[in-house]
Scaffold this active site. Sequence first.
Site, PDB file in Angstrom:
ATOM      1  N   GLU A   1       0.857  -1.198   0.000  1.00 34.37           N
ATOM      2  CA  GLU A   1       0.000   0.000   0.000  1.00 34.37           C
ATOM      3  C   GLU A   1       0.890   1.245   0.000  1.00 34.37           C
ATOM      4  OE1 GLU A   1      -1.978  -1.007   3.716  1.00 34.37           O
ATOM      5  OE2 GLU A   1      -3.585  -1.966   2.605  1.00 34.37           O
TER       6      GLU A   1
ATOM      7  N   CYS B   1     -10.480   0.195   7.693  1.00 32.64           N
ATOM      8  CA  CYS B   1      -9.930   1.498   8.074  1.00 32.64           C
ATOM      9  C   CYS B   1     -10.611   2.657   7.332  1.00 32.64           C
ATOM     10  CB  CYS B   1      -8.427   1.525   7.824  1.00 32.64           C
ATOM     11  SG  CYS B   1      -7.958   0.971   6.171  1.00 32.64           S
TER      12      CYS B   1
HETATM   13  O1  FUB Z   1      -2.729  -0.564   9.288  1.00 26.75           O
HETATM   14  C1  FUB Z   1      -3.873   0.203   9.599  1.00 26.75           C
HETATM   15  C2  FUB Z   1      -4.560   0.626   8.336  1.00 26.75           C
HETATM   16  O2  FUB Z   1      -5.006  -0.528   7.612  1.00 26.75           O
HETATM   17  C3  FUB Z   1      -3.675   1.336   7.360  1.00 26.75           C
HETATM   18  O3  FUB Z   1      -3.590   2.704   7.572  1.00 26.75           O
HETATM   19  C4  FUB Z   1      -4.300   1.012   6.066  1.00 26.75           C
HETATM   20  O4  FUB Z   1      -3.455   1.231   4.970  1.00 26.75           O
HETATM   21  C5  FUB Z   1      -4.680  -0.426   6.238  1.00 26.75           C
HETATM   22  O5  FUB Z   1      -3.604  -1.259   5.964  1.00 26.75           O
HETATM   23 ZN    ZN Z   2      -8.044   2.807   4.746  1.00 25.39          ZN
END
Ligand code: FUB
Ligand code: ZN
Length: 643
Positions: free
Chosen positions: A316, A412
């Site tokens: 990501e 999230c």
């Molecule tokens: O790791 C917590 C949240 O979940 C991150 O900010 C997002 O990218 C997702 O991976």
């Molecule tokens: Zn998110």
Amino acid sequence: MNIRIKDEFWNRYCRLVKDEMIPFQWSVLNDEADIVIEKENNSVNSPSEKSHAIENFKIAAGLAEGRHYGWVFQDSDVYKWLEAVAYSLENYPDEELLKKANDTVELIAKAQAPDGYIHTKVQIDEPEMRYKRLAEYHELYCMGHLLEAMCAFYRVTENKVALDIAVKCADHICDTFKVGGIEAAGGHEEVEVGLMKLYHLTGDKRYMDEAEFMLRVRGKSMEYYKKQAAEDPHPETLWGVARGDARYLQCDMEVTDQTAARGHAVRQVYMLEAMADLAASGDAADMRDTSERMWDDIVNRQMYITGGVGSQANGECFTEDYDLPDDTMYCESCASVAMVFYAHNMLKISPRGEYADILEKELYNTCLAGFALDGRHFFYVNPLAVDPVKIKTDKDKGHVKAVRPSWLGCACCPPNLARLMADLPEYIYTVKDDVVLSDLFIGNEAEFELKAGKLSISLSTDYPENGHIRYVLNGPAGVSFGIRIPAYADRYSLVIDSVKVLDEDTDKGSFYGKEISYKDGYVFLEGGFDNTEIELNIAVHAHIEYPHPKIKAVSGKAAVVRGPFVYCLEERDNGKGLESIGIGKAPVFADEKMEICDLPIHAIKTKGIKEDGNEAELTFIPYYAWANRGENEMRVYLKSVNQ
Ligand code: FUB
Ligand code: ZN
């Protein structure tokens, strides 16, 4: 500061958050929604049977029995929801919702350990692992969201329990993470943001100092993580450190030495959000320099036309400058939400229109596209080109979805979008000392208690449909009012009390003998104001925008933009095979009204060229409205052709 939104375009979203998003998300967090929770991509074995987020707190509080379920950061879903509720209650008082939220705050207080620690995964399943997996376990990330939520909730409702939870938690963090204590930061930035919020609420400088400690200790944290991994009873389950990629966690060097955004995008931008806040609130010049340098890198070399950031699904992540593929990208909704927060804090460092331009771009494009027009479906990943057939067969696109799921195992984004949208008034103006910047053209009535006295603003507008913006100002001498002139506006005019006061060619003018100055994207007017009527007209019209020539993935392509909105083609309006459609260098655009899900949409019609050389009638819709009519192809960039 008191701001009430009165705006045709945005009122609908304010109601949507209150009437749909918040109740829907509450039902999901309580496992009461009749929905299918999707995995975020095809390959991961992620927990996606249910949310269980509220149940986790009940178990941690000793009110229910069972094991923790969900990601190690499941608690943050509840905190973000509570933060959204706080902002919503500020604008729309609601006794029933207030009771639910108060009960949830009580539940959190019961779950919180006597020393202030709270993280239901560790508390329920592995108390012996407290702070033993700092790179992975998101304890500080969750507590950061707790601090943000409790600060907002206390400010709006004056619920003392919320403030006590926050202070207890932050004091625990200050006592634990310090020189001579744990000298490492959390693997996922966020606690720094929460600590800054508590500093702003209480004025207690200890919290700002702790945020600074957390930022400065990042560069030294990898050694600590490696030591923890070596001592871990189950090292095979570790991922953050196991990747061996310190840059993923932004701890490969001192944060103030970083020159380009790399690694996990949300982490990186939360880090910068906190850093910019610190720079605006304290006197850390190196933090200011870094937040400005990284801003330049992200915005000018690593951002999509939609405001999306994070071009790689694996991790990501940010990758390299100009590496911006339009169909395998990540562009997580959370990353764009974070960009709004970062931009807002940059505006507090210096009044530069470019920060508000990006804030607007994020809000009107990727953030709005992050949720469906019904407020009950959400994107995690925000593509710029989708072919529903290819995303099912191409392994590099396993994370891309053609329609928004109701919820995701990793949830999230939905509550992050909710807390941003519920707090919309916050982003309309930037206030620093006696300077008020008008950043977003959203109709509203506002009052500010400034050192120089009270400033009241009434803003009415037909923006973003058109560019007529009318202010009525009342306020004393000593107040400086800055009106943003968006960078995309090639023409604008300013009229005060019916007199044209600004020469667009020179950006100079005067009103009532006072000089008007244009600087860095704002026109500044000096008070006093006495029912002063200001009319700003900016040209909002469709035009073609080309990507930076160094972005190979979309080289030779072009996109359609109108005002703050990026446009796209959908198969529903234009048939299959969007990839093969070309658009000329100077097409004639016609505006057209249409409806998607009963919502009026400003569509744009023009002619394009098909692969066989025949003309194609094209209908563009704003990017935010895509994927609301079932699964279909979508495309922002089209081949640029000579027509
Ligand atoms: O790791 C917590 C949240 O979940 C991150 O900010 C997002 O990218 C997702 O991976
Ligand atoms: Zn998110």
